[in-house]
Design a protein around this motif. Structure first.
Motif, PDB file in Angstrom:
ATOM      1  N   ALA B  56       0.851  -1.197   0.058  1.00  0.00           N
ATOM      2  CA  ALA B  56       0.043   0.057   0.116  1.00  0.00           C
ATOM      3  C   ALA B  56       1.034   1.294  -0.089  1.00  0.00           C
ATOM      4  N   VAL B  57       0.313   2.302  -0.624  1.00  0.00           N
ATOM      5  CA  VAL B  57       0.919   3.577  -0.428  1.00  0.00           C
ATOM      6  C   VAL B  57       0.102   4.551   0.301  1.00  0.00           C
ATOM      7  N   ARG B  58       0.553   5.694   0.911  1.00  0.00           N
ATOM      8  CA  ARG B  58      -0.378   6.478   1.748  1.00  0.00           C
ATOM      9  C   ARG B  58      -0.079   7.863   0.854  1.00  0.00           C
ATOM     10  N   LEU B  59      -1.359   8.193   0.165  1.00  0.00           N
ATOM     11  CA  LEU B  59      -1.366   9.372  -0.491  1.00  0.00           C
ATOM     12  C   LEU B  59      -1.932  10.443   0.258  1.00  0.00           C
ATOM     13  N   ALA B  68     -11.899  12.217   0.263  1.00  0.00           N
ATOM     14  CA  ALA B  68     -11.579  10.866  -0.325  1.00  0.00           C
ATOM     15  C   ALA B  68     -11.036  10.776  -1.583  1.00  0.00           C
ATOM     16  N   LEU B  69     -10.160   9.824  -1.887  1.00  0.00           N
ATOM     17  CA  LEU B  69      -9.447   9.725  -3.187  1.00  0.00           C
ATOM     18  C   LEU B  69     -10.210   8.536  -3.958  1.00  0.00           C
ATOM     19  N   ASP B  70     -10.241   8.975  -5.375  1.00  0.00           N
ATOM     20  CA  ASP B  70     -10.747   7.937  -6.203  1.00  0.00           C
ATOM     21  C   ASP B  70      -9.700   7.297  -6.649  1.00  0.00           C
ATOM     22  N   VAL B  71      -9.631   5.853  -6.621  1.00  0.00           N
ATOM     23  CA  VAL B  71      -8.680   4.984  -6.982  1.00  0.00           C
ATOM     24  C   VAL B  71      -9.261   4.149  -8.189  1.00  0.00           C
ATOM     25  N   PHE B  72      -8.441   4.156  -9.378  1.00  0.00           N
ATOM     26  CA  PHE B  72      -8.755   3.601 -10.546  1.00  0.00           C
ATOM     27  C   PHE B  72      -7.740   2.347 -10.881  1.00  0.00           C
ATOM     28  N   ALA B  73      -8.166   1.051 -10.841  1.00  0.00           N
ATOM     29  CA  ALA B  73      -6.952   0.063 -11.048  1.00  0.00           C
ATOM     30  C   ALA B  73      -7.309  -0.329 -12.714  1.00  0.00           C
ATOM     31  N   ALA B  74      -6.462  -0.939 -13.231  1.00  0.00           N
ATOM     32  CA  ALA B  74      -6.535  -1.626 -14.601  1.00  0.00           C
ATOM     33  C   ALA B  74      -7.017  -2.801 -14.642  1.00  0.00           C
ATOM     34  N   ASP B  75      -7.265  -3.606 -13.271  1.00  0.00           N
ATOM     35  CA  ASP B  75      -7.099  -5.158 -13.388  1.00  0.00           C
ATOM     36  C   ASP B  75      -8.540  -5.111 -12.201  1.00  0.00           C
ATOM     37  N   GLY B  76      -9.030  -6.056 -12.227  1.00  0.00           N
ATOM     38  CA  GLY B  76      -9.924  -6.581 -11.500  1.00  0.00           C
ATOM     39  C   GLY B  76     -11.627  -6.555 -11.631  1.00  0.00           C
ATOM     40  N   SER B  77     -12.283  -6.759 -10.893  1.00  0.00           N
ATOM     41  CA  SER B  77     -13.753  -6.707 -10.983  1.00  0.00           C
ATOM     42  C   SER B  77     -14.317  -5.102 -11.057  1.00  0.00           C
ATOM     43  N   PRO B  78     -15.282  -4.902 -11.417  1.00  0.00           N
ATOM     44  CA  PRO B  78     -15.622  -3.420 -11.656  1.00  0.00           C
ATOM     45  C   PRO B  78     -15.742  -2.845 -10.215  1.00  0.00           C
ATOM     46  N   PRO B 100      -3.638  -8.710  -3.291  1.00  0.00           N
ATOM     47  CA  PRO B 100      -2.245  -8.738  -2.965  1.00  0.00           C
ATOM     48  C   PRO B 100      -1.088  -8.976  -4.203  1.00  0.00           C
ATOM     49  N   ALA B 101      -1.698  -9.931  -4.864  1.00  0.00           N
ATOM     50  CA  ALA B 101      -0.743 -10.684  -5.997  1.00  0.00           C
ATOM     51  C   ALA B 101      -0.714  -9.597  -7.405  1.00  0.00           C
ATOM     52  N   LYS B 102      -1.561  -8.568  -7.444  1.00  0.00           N
ATOM     53  CA  LYS B 102      -1.730  -7.812  -8.439  1.00  0.00           C
ATOM     54  C   LYS B 102      -1.073  -6.480  -8.443  1.00  0.00           C
ATOM     55  N   GLY B 103      -0.405  -5.985  -9.163  1.00  0.00           N
ATOM     56  CA  GLY B 103       0.191  -4.574  -9.114  1.00  0.00           C
ATOM     57  C   GLY B 103       0.138  -3.724 -10.375  1.00  0.00           C
ATOM     58  N   ASN B 104       1.130  -3.372 -10.965  1.00  0.00           N
ATOM     59  CA  ASN B 104       1.399  -2.414 -11.822  1.00  0.00           C
ATOM     60  C   ASN B 104       0.610  -1.032 -11.490  1.00  0.00           C
ATOM     61  N   TYR B 105       0.349  -0.168 -12.515  1.00  0.00           N
ATOM     62  CA  TYR B 105      -0.046   1.154 -12.255  1.00  0.00           C
ATOM     63  C   TYR B 105      -1.542   1.406 -11.646  1.00  0.00           C
ATOM     64  N   THR B 106      -1.879   2.298 -10.708  1.00  0.00           N
ATOM     65  CA  THR B 106      -3.026   2.691 -10.293  1.00  0.00           C
ATOM     66  C   THR B 106      -3.292   4.126 -10.544  1.00  0.00           C
ATOM     67  N   TRP B 107      -4.310   4.569 -10.985  1.00  0.00           N
ATOM     68  CA  TRP B 107      -4.790   5.957 -11.102  1.00  0.00           C
ATOM     69  C   TRP B 107      -5.513   6.505  -9.941  1.00  0.00           C
ATOM     70  N   VAL B 108      -4.997   7.493  -9.330  1.00  0.00           N
ATOM     71  CA  VAL B 108      -5.520   8.186  -8.192  1.00  0.00           C
ATOM     72  C   VAL B 108      -5.972   9.447  -8.342  1.00  0.00           C
ATOM     73  N   VAL B 109      -6.950  10.000  -8.044  1.00  0.00           N
ATOM     74  CA  VAL B 109      -7.426  11.123  -8.240  1.00  0.00           C
ATOM     75  C   VAL B 109      -8.054  11.879  -6.811  1.00  0.00           C
ATOM     76  N   VAL B 124      -0.150   8.771 -10.274  1.00  0.00           N
ATOM     77  CA  VAL B 124      -0.116   7.179 -10.243  1.00  0.00           C
ATOM     78  C   VAL B 124       0.591   6.840  -9.344  1.00  0.00           C
ATOM     79  N   ALA B 125       0.190   5.606  -8.872  1.00  0.00           N
ATOM     80  CA  ALA B 125       0.791   4.697  -7.834  1.00  0.00           C
ATOM     81  C   ALA B 125       1.283   3.465  -8.417  1.00  0.00           C
ATOM     82  N   TYR B 126       2.532   3.298  -8.006  1.00  0.00           N
ATOM     83  CA  TYR B 126       3.012   1.959  -8.818  1.00  0.00           C
ATOM     84  C   TYR B 126       3.219   0.871  -7.820  1.00  0.00           C
ATOM     85  N   PHE B 127       2.684  -0.300  -8.164  1.00  0.00           N
ATOM     86  CA  PHE B 127       2.748  -1.513  -7.190  1.00  0.00           C
ATOM     87  C   PHE B 127       3.566  -2.504  -8.024  1.00  0.00           C
ATOM     88  N   SER B 128       4.668  -3.026  -7.324  1.00  0.00           N
ATOM     89  CA  SER B 128       5.801  -3.579  -8.218  1.00  0.00           C
ATOM     90  C   SER B 128       5.345  -5.195  -8.725  1.00  0.00           C
TER      91      SER B 128
END
Lengths: 348, 292
Positions: B56-59, B68-78, B100-109, B124-128
């Motif tokens: 996790a990253v604290r923004l 609140a922050l809106d967090v948009f991921a590239a993967d997962g359910s709606p 936990p096992a999914k990462g890459n870039y997440t768009w945060v607004v 963007v927050a990056y999870f490795s």
């Protein structure tokens, strides 16, 4: 059609090597900017993270980073052990192994970009008649003297120094020391026209020294490969790493005993890593830790079915007398071909 | 003696780690400057906010108010792909990957809105861990006025000074031509760029790292030093003033403190070292040598 395109296993292997060289060096052009990294993540022995636009990840990079950032620092912090140490390290090892199950040590002989470059340089050396140098008594010395080097590099540069850097005992400039001397990093980045990795850091003595060793090693092997087959593969820690798992992969070299083997020895002459055991032994011992599964020993064995490349129960390639006869017409076991000779034009 | 010193050093390192109340945030060493370098809205990392985190990253929103922050991921359910994360009392929100096992870039607004103003901060927050590529994530419109990178630097790469990178500006999902895009950097540079007919602006990252600042990054997180930047666009439309910003980090030019001449020298030295191997040898007994 396929037979005409690839009349020999060597020709087929060269085609695979050239395709993989293009993929590992310029892969993002084909699969896209992000996908190149994803593919690399799934196939972690693909190419080099120092090439920031094309492919990324050789298994040695995350291994050093995990010893440095995760294991070393994780021990220091002594918290979140499962997430900090076990899962990341297992993911690296397991994803590497998933790749490894498919092609095993053939990564070295068929995929590795540095291996391909060395072989291409060696072809130039053979064409221009540079005398072949081998690790045999009477020439460069017994090959057994070189073999431990790859294990020392794996232990010291991939495991120990990154761990000590993570623990805070060694400088953080030693966080990924193997990558700092890795000639493949230089080869793959220079092939994209990027000289950044060749340039040495001048504001950090350790980084400068490691970079200087890496550059000198790269220069050395480029010239040495004209005369010595696969000079870097002999000390490559990735070969050592691969050999740790070679018995677990279904892809392997199989040799059955034959009475002609005691006097023949052509297979060991054909072996680019001068593995004498392929001629002297059979069974498990013939599939030596230095074997890159290039298949040359099977190509140059004149006995039917004595040496085979097998994946599980299936023989992918088996030695044969007729194949051997065709093969030696084109190229001698040590890779020698008819050299290019330059002569002054005769004037009438 | 040397061994004893090394042992003492190791013990001291363990001791220091044990006495520290908490591990310093990975980002703290890199982003040691105060927050007054820009007036544009930002989303900045707090504790544990280094790039390439797995968990996790604290923004926290800066220069705007957002509950609140809106967090948009590239993967997962709606439900997973768009989440709202409340901003806590410390002014930060925990942004985690969808699994936990999914990462890459997440768009945060972060978004602040009243009757006449809409202010948006994005990053963007990056999870490795591996995850879906962010191509579609960056393509989807989410707010009225948006600044979106054409391409994000990959895990081991950065935006770097002296490099040019493309950014798209959209309004209601359509490219916004001739829009001014302003750049502020942590190192004090200011820039101004204009979008073309496709809403694309080519941003040249200024060469503004100072030698003293370059050594900052060689601390806790071992990476290259980085500075923050923010790109901002403003637009008046339908009786509202829209202000949108995208902030991230950039690194020094790779050529700084590097010498290609020294690299070439050692390369040639290595080549010279291999020349003796090219001398011809007499044939040896097992017949491997064919030329005499």
């Amino acid at each position: 059609m396929l037979k005409a395109l690839f009349p020999t296993l060597a020709r087929f292997r060269l085609a695979v090597q050239l395709i993989m060289l293009a993929l590992t060096v310029y892969g993002s052009v084909v699969v896209g900017h992000y996908a190149a990294e994803k593919i690399s993540g799934a196939l972690p022995a693909l190419s080099c993270a120092y090439d920031m636009q094309n492919s990324a990840y050789c298994v040695l990079i995350p291994t050093q980073h995990q010893f440095h950032h995760r294991i070393g620092e994780g021990i220091v912090r002594a918290q979140q052990v499962t997430f900090q140490i076990v899962i990341p390290f297992l993911m690296t090892v397991l994803s590497f192994f998933a790749f490894f199950v498919v092609i095993g040590k053939a990564f070295c002989g068929w995929v590795c970009p540095l291996g391909t470059i060395q072989e291409l340089v060696a072809r130039i050396g053979r064409r221009f008649g540079f005398g072949l140098r081998r690790f045999v008594p009477g020439d460069l010395g017994a090959v057994g003297r070189v073999r431990p080097v790859k294990w020392l590099l794996l232990l010291a540069l991939v495991f120990l120094l990154p761990l000590l850097a993570g623990l805070g005992v060694a400088s953080h400039s030693l966080g990924n020391p193997y990558c700092d001397i890795c000639p493949s990093r230089l080869a793959t980045t220079l092939l994209t026209g990027n000289t950044e990795q060749l340039a040495l850091r001048t504001n950090d003595g350790i980084a400068f020294a490691l970079g200087a060793i890496g550059d000198a090693l790269f220069g050395f092997l480029l010239v040495a490969a004209l005369a010595v087959r696969q000079p870097f593969c002999r000390i490559c820690p990735l070969l050592a790493w691969n050999s740790l798992f070679q018995r677990l992969s279904p892809l392997r070299l199989v040799k059955t005993p034959h009475e002609a083997c005691a006097k023949c020895g052509v297979c060991s002459q054909a072996c680019p890593l001068d593995i004498a055991e392929i001629a002297q032994a059979h069974g498990r011992k013939a599939f030596h830790e230095d074997c890159t599964l290039c298949g040359r020993c099977a190509e140059y064995c004149p006995q039917d079915g004595v040496i085979q490349l097998k994946w599980g129960p299936w023989a992918l390639f088996a030695s044969g007398r007729e194949y051997y006869k065709r093969r030696v017409k084109a190229e001698l076991p040590d890779g020698s071909v008819k050299p290019v000779r330059f002569a002054a034009r005769e004037h009438a | 003696m040397k061994t004893a010193l090394l042992t003492l050093a190791a013990l001291a390192a363990f001791e220091a780690a044990a006495q520290a109340p908490a591990a310093p945030p990975a980002a703290a060493g890199r982003y040691a400057k105060s927050q007054d370098w820009t007036a544009y809205p930002l989303l900045l990392p707090a504790l544990g906010g280094g790039r390439g985190e797995r968990l996790a990253v604290r923004l926290g929103p800066r220069n705007l108010h957002a509950a609140a922050l809106d967090v948009f991921a590239a993967d997962g359910s709606p439900e997973q792909r768009h989440r709202q994360v409340p901003v806590g009392e410390d002014g930060n929100a925990a942004v985690a990957p969808v699994a936990p096992a999914k990462g890459n870039y997440t768009w945060v607004v972060a978004r602040e809105e009243d009757a006449t103003h809409v202010t948006v901060a994005s990053t963007v927050a990056y999870f490795s861990n591996p995850g879906k590529a962010p191509t579609a994530l960056l393509r989807e419109p989410r707010h009225e006025l948006e600044i979106v990178p054409e391409r994000l630097p990959r895990e081991h790469a950065n935006y770097r000074e002296s490099e040019k990178w493309g950014f798209l500006v959209r309004f209601n999902g359509a490219p916004l031509a001739n829009q001014v895009l302003k750049l502020d950097t942590d190192n004090g540079s200011r820039g101004r760029f204009l979008t073309d007919a496709e809403g694309r602006a080519v941003v040249l990252f200024p060469r503004d790292f100072r030698p003293a600042a370059e050594s900052r990054g060689h601390g806790h997180d071992h990476g290259p030093p980085r500075a923050r930047f923010v790109l901002a666009a403003e637009l008046d439309a339908a009786d509202k003033h829209y202000l949108t910003a995208f902030n991230y980090s950039y690194a020094p030019d790779a050529d700084r403190d590097r010498s290609l001449a020294w690299g070439a020298f050692f390369g040639v030295l290595g080549m010279a070292g291999a020349l003796p191997l090219l001398r011809r040898r007499k044939p040896f007994k097992d017949g491997g040598q064919i030329d005499a």
